[in-house]
Design a protein around this motif. Structure first.
Motif, mmCIF file in Angstrom:
data_model
loop_
_atom_site.group_PDB
_atom_site.id
_atom_site.type_symbol
_atom_site.label_atom_id
_atom_site.label_comp_id
_atom_site.label_asym_id
_atom_site.label_seq_id
_atom_site.Cartn_x
_atom_site.Cartn_y
_atom_site.Cartn_z
ATOM 1 N N GLN A 258 3.458 -2.273 5.257
ATOM 2 C CA GLN A 258 4.595 -2.862 4.544
ATOM 3 C C GLN A 258 4.181 -4.113 3.758
ATOM 4 O O GLN A 258 3.475 -4.976 4.253
ATOM 5 C CB GLN A 258 5.707 -3.206 5.526
ATOM 6 C CG GLN A 258 7.013 -3.605 4.863
ATOM 7 C CD GLN A 258 8.132 -3.797 5.878
ATOM 8 O OE1 GLN A 258 7.887 -4.197 7.006
ATOM 9 N NE2 GLN A 258 9.354 -3.482 5.468
ATOM 10 N N HIS A 259 4.646 -4.198 2.498
ATOM 11 C CA HIS A 259 4.423 -5.345 1.601
ATOM 12 C C HIS A 259 2.947 -5.614 1.320
ATOM 13 O O HIS A 259 2.581 -6.733 0.939
ATOM 14 C CB HIS A 259 5.058 -6.621 2.171
ATOM 15 C CG HIS A 259 6.520 -6.503 2.454
ATOM 16 N ND1 HIS A 259 7.392 -5.863 1.624
ATOM 17 C CD2 HIS A 259 7.256 -6.951 3.516
ATOM 18 C CE1 HIS A 259 8.616 -5.915 2.141
ATOM 19 N NE2 HIS A 259 8.562 -6.560 3.280
ATOM 20 N N SER A 260 2.091 -4.609 1.479
ATOM 21 C CA SER A 260 0.654 -4.851 1.358
ATOM 22 C C SER A 260 0.084 -4.521 -0.024
ATOM 23 O O SER A 260 -1.075 -4.838 -0.309
ATOM 24 C CB SER A 260 -0.100 -4.009 2.399
ATOM 25 O OG SER A 260 0.002 -2.621 2.088
ATOM 26 N N THR A 261 0.911 -3.906 -0.877
ATOM 27 C CA THR A 261 0.373 -3.307 -2.100
ATOM 28 C C THR A 261 0.946 -3.957 -3.347
ATOM 29 O O THR A 261 2.141 -4.268 -3.414
ATOM 30 C CB THR A 261 0.651 -1.788 -2.111
ATOM 31 O OG1 THR A 261 0.105 -1.210 -0.920
ATOM 32 C CG2 THR A 261 0.043 -1.125 -3.327
ATOM 33 N N ASN A 288 -7.211 -9.551 -1.245
ATOM 34 C CA ASN A 288 -7.377 -8.430 -0.314
ATOM 35 C C ASN A 288 -6.282 -7.379 -0.428
ATOM 36 O O ASN A 288 -6.244 -6.434 0.362
ATOM 37 C CB ASN A 288 -7.407 -8.956 1.124
ATOM 38 C CG ASN A 288 -8.608 -9.854 1.379
ATOM 39 O OD1 ASN A 288 -9.723 -9.531 0.958
ATOM 40 N ND2 ASN A 288 -8.384 -10.970 2.051
ATOM 41 N N ALA A 289 -5.386 -7.533 -1.381
ATOM 42 C CA ALA A 289 -4.240 -6.635 -1.476
ATOM 43 C C ALA A 289 -4.659 -5.239 -1.933
ATOM 44 O O ALA A 289 -5.589 -5.068 -2.720
ATOM 45 C CB ALA A 289 -3.213 -7.208 -2.451
ATOM 46 N N ASN A 290 -3.934 -4.233 -1.442
ATOM 47 C CA ASN A 290 -4.033 -2.901 -2.011
ATOM 48 C C ASN A 290 -3.390 -2.922 -3.401
ATOM 49 O O ASN A 290 -2.557 -3.790 -3.683
ATOM 50 C CB ASN A 290 -3.297 -1.881 -1.132
ATOM 51 C CG ASN A 290 -3.809 -1.874 0.290
ATOM 52 O OD1 ASN A 290 -5.009 -1.870 0.530
ATOM 53 N ND2 ASN A 290 -2.889 -1.875 1.250
ATOM 54 N N PHE A 291 -3.725 -1.976 -4.245
ATOM 55 C CA PHE A 291 -3.124 -2.012 -5.587
ATOM 56 C C PHE A 291 -3.016 -0.626 -6.208
ATOM 57 O O PHE A 291 -3.822 0.268 -5.962
ATOM 58 C CB PHE A 291 -3.921 -2.925 -6.514
ATOM 59 C CG PHE A 291 -5.347 -2.497 -6.758
ATOM 60 C CD1 PHE A 291 -5.666 -1.621 -7.793
ATOM 61 C CD2 PHE A 291 -6.382 -2.971 -5.951
ATOM 62 C CE1 PHE A 291 -6.980 -1.230 -8.023
ATOM 63 C CE2 PHE A 291 -7.703 -2.586 -6.177
ATOM 64 C CZ PHE A 291 -8.002 -1.707 -7.208
ATOM 65 N N ILE A 292 -1.935 -0.463 -6.997
ATOM 66 C CA ILE A 292 -1.759 0.665 -7.909
ATOM 67 C C ILE A 292 -1.745 0.062 -9.307
ATOM 68 O O ILE A 292 -0.896 -0.768 -9.629
ATOM 69 C CB ILE A 292 -0.440 1.416 -7.657
ATOM 70 C CG1 ILE A 292 -0.404 1.974 -6.234
ATOM 71 C CG2 ILE A 292 -0.237 2.527 -8.676
ATOM 72 C CD1 ILE A 292 0.960 2.520 -5.847
ATOM 73 N N GLY A 335 10.668 0.745 -5.585
ATOM 74 C CA GLY A 335 11.621 0.881 -4.490
ATOM 75 C C GLY A 335 10.984 1.177 -3.138
ATOM 76 O O GLY A 335 11.687 1.302 -2.133
ATOM 77 N N HIS A 336 9.660 1.248 -3.077
ATOM 78 C CA HIS A 336 8.967 1.608 -1.836
ATOM 79 C C HIS A 336 8.771 0.375 -0.951
ATOM 80 O O HIS A 336 8.419 -0.705 -1.417
ATOM 81 C CB HIS A 336 7.605 2.218 -2.169
ATOM 82 C CG HIS A 336 7.047 3.055 -1.073
ATOM 83 N ND1 HIS A 336 6.501 2.521 0.080
ATOM 84 C CD2 HIS A 336 6.953 4.415 -0.956
ATOM 85 C CE1 HIS A 336 6.084 3.499 0.868
ATOM 86 N NE2 HIS A 336 6.342 4.658 0.264
ATOM 87 N N GLN A 337 8.976 0.545 0.349
ATOM 88 C CA GLN A 337 8.901 -0.582 1.286
ATOM 89 C C GLN A 337 7.500 -1.168 1.419
ATOM 90 O O GLN A 337 7.332 -2.313 1.855
ATOM 91 C CB GLN A 337 9.380 -0.141 2.673
ATOM 92 C CG GLN A 337 8.508 0.933 3.317
ATOM 93 C CD GLN A 337 8.962 1.312 4.713
ATOM 94 O OE1 GLN A 337 9.909 0.726 5.244
ATOM 95 N NE2 GLN A 337 8.286 2.276 5.322
ATOM 96 N N ASN A 338 6.490 -0.424 1.031
ATOM 97 C CA ASN A 338 5.127 -0.935 1.179
ATOM 98 C C ASN A 338 4.653 -1.766 -0.005
ATOM 99 O O ASN A 338 3.544 -2.296 0.025
ATOM 100 C CB ASN A 338 4.154 0.229 1.403
ATOM 101 C CG ASN A 338 4.389 0.916 2.736
ATOM 102 O OD1 ASN A 338 5.077 0.380 3.604
ATOM 103 N ND2 ASN A 338 3.850 2.118 2.906
ATOM 104 N N LEU A 339 5.497 -1.882 -1.015
ATOM 105 C CA LEU A 339 5.118 -2.694 -2.166
ATOM 106 C C LEU A 339 5.323 -4.168 -1.856
ATOM 107 O O LEU A 339 6.366 -4.566 -1.322
ATOM 108 C CB LEU A 339 5.943 -2.296 -3.398
ATOM 109 C CG LEU A 339 5.331 -2.761 -4.717
ATOM 110 C CD1 LEU A 339 4.080 -1.970 -5.051
ATOM 111 C CD2 LEU A 339 6.331 -2.661 -5.856
#
Length: 453
Positions: A258-261, A288-292, A335-339
């Protein structure tokens, strides 16, 4: 009161950009849920395929506008989608040649009301000449409009909003760019480079915004312009088709925490330079964040990701990153919770989507209204703006630092809390403002039956 037999028609005429067409389309859908209307949506045929993918309502009819032939613009370039930036002035100039075609459309369809966009104030004059009321629908926000209107009206006088800090010359630069663009527009007075549209608008102006996020700017613009500003809400375009090609993006995001990307996108009309891509890549490697990351290229470009990304970047990123070329389901991603945050150029539609979904923003504004939109989000407490170096560019170190503030540091939770507050305000007002807007348009149609605007 609306009767069983009453049915009016509205002709919508957006600029040839998807970022303009789709707000008009979403407005059409929302109005049709509330009123007995038939809506014509006018654009070049090259845009029809994209429009049809968004589940057209049976009461929305596409109408082709014709531009005079141009040696600079083949038929597949009569849209801003993937258009090379060097051809944008040519498209805007060619668009002005649709004056005669639009006049013929008005004469043939005889709509009860016209809704027109920013780059064609002449369409309101054509409508008025045939006794048809015309209303300007702005897909830009009230903050940008009111600040530039203030500058044009009062010159160097201080803007009455201490939360929006702009050095005088910066605001003047934005005005100069707008004036340069609008110098191409057919039959537009030099002094009306921004507000010819508002002046031509009948009784009111529709605006893609909400009082809950821009109330004071709506009121100030109304005072300056003498027009009633009617907000229509965020007009979010939700994905309606099951696009298997892009479903892997959401599947990938769903595997993160959650909230990592971080989601990085600069809209459909801004193409990052190689140096800008390199600096963003550097910033992503410093956190260190994940990313799109969505990277787009102009139509006809033969550039590959390997040519623009730093050597070995994709290998070093590994499972931490996903780089995508072309279209991506932005609303689904936001809208995704992991963003965790949205790195954005702060085009107004992207700003509205970030607020609607309650996502904190890392702002990298590039042009025109984007710096003002970014400052509004900073003032609202949901945004960190990346600082520019002395030579005016975004550096990787500053990009990385801004992302860390939002995703990795404790202060990021406060930014997300404020972003969620903006989301609650937008969603609370969404139905109410659209009810009012639909009623206002209906009353204009009724008024046409007995008098000319």
């Amino acid at each position: 009161m609306e009767t069983q037999v009453s049915r009016f028609s509205i002709l919508m005429f957006p600029w040839l950009a998807h970022g303009h067409i789709f707000p008009f389309l979403e407005l059409a859908k929302a109005i049709l849920h509330r009123k007995n209307l038939h809506i014509y949506l006018c654009s070049t045929s090259i845009n029809f395929d994209s429009i049809n993918k968004h589940a057209l309502h049976g009461s929305i009819e596409l109408v082709e506008i014709h531009l005079e032939p141009s040696q600079d613009l083949p038929p597949d370039h009569l849209t801003t989608k993937n258009l090379p930036p060097s051809l944008m002035p040519s498209l805007l100039k060619a668009f002005q040649t649709s004056y005669t075609s639009f006049s013929d459309i008005i004469s043939t369809l005889k709509p009860d009301l016209v809704l027109y966009d920013y780059f064609q104030p002449w369409s309101a004059k054509i409508a008025a000449s045939q006794g048809i009321p015309a209303v300007h629908f702005s897909i830009y926000g009230a903050t940008a409009y009111s600040l530039v209107h203030h500058k044009q009206t009062f010159g160097e006088a201080e803007v009455p909003f201490p939360g929006i800090k702009f050095e005088g010359h910066k605001l003047q630069e934005i005005c100069d760019v707008l004036a340069s663009l609008c110098s191409i527009i057919h039959d537009l007075d030099d002094q009306d480079f921004l507000f010819g549209n508002i002046k031509q608008s009948c009784d009111l102006v529709l605006m893609k915004t909400s009082r809950g996020v821009e109330g004071k700017y709506i009121d100030y613009l109304s005072t300056l312009s003498g027009k009633k500003i009617v907000p229509v809400g965020p007009l979010i375009t939700h994905t309606t088709q099951n696009n298997q090609e892009q479903s892997y993006i959401i599947e990938w995001l769903s595997k993160k925490s959650q909230h990592s990307t971080v989601f990085i996108s600069f809209g459909s009309e801004y193409f990052l330079s190689k140096s800008e891509i390199e600096e963003i890549a550097k910033g992503l490697e410093l956190c260190n964040a994940n990313f799109i990351w969505i990277i787009r290229f102009p139509l006809g470009a033969t550039v590959s990701l390997d040519e623009v990304l730093p050597e070995g970047f994709l290998e070093r990123a590994g499972e931490r990153g996903l780089v995508v070329t072309g279209w991506a389901p932005q609303a689904d991603i936001l809208g995704h919770q992991n963003l965790g945050c949205f790195v954005s150029h702060c085009g107004w539609s992207s700003c509205m989507e970030s607020m609607y979904f309650g996502v904190a923003v890392v702002a990298m504004p590039m042009k025109i209204d984007q710096p003002m939109n970014a400052r509004m989000l900073v003032e609202a407490g949901s945004c960190v703006e990346v600082s520019r170096s002395e030579d005016g560019v975004f550096k990787g170190e500053d990009i990385g630092e801004a992302i860390r503030k939002v995703v990795e540091e404790e202060g990021g939770e406060e930014l997300r809390r404020r972003a969620r507050g903006l989301s609650e305000r937008l969603k609370r007002e969404e139905g109410q403002v659209m009810d009012e807007a639909a009623e206002q348009l209906w009353q204009l149609c009724l008024k046409k039956q007995t008098t000319r605007c």
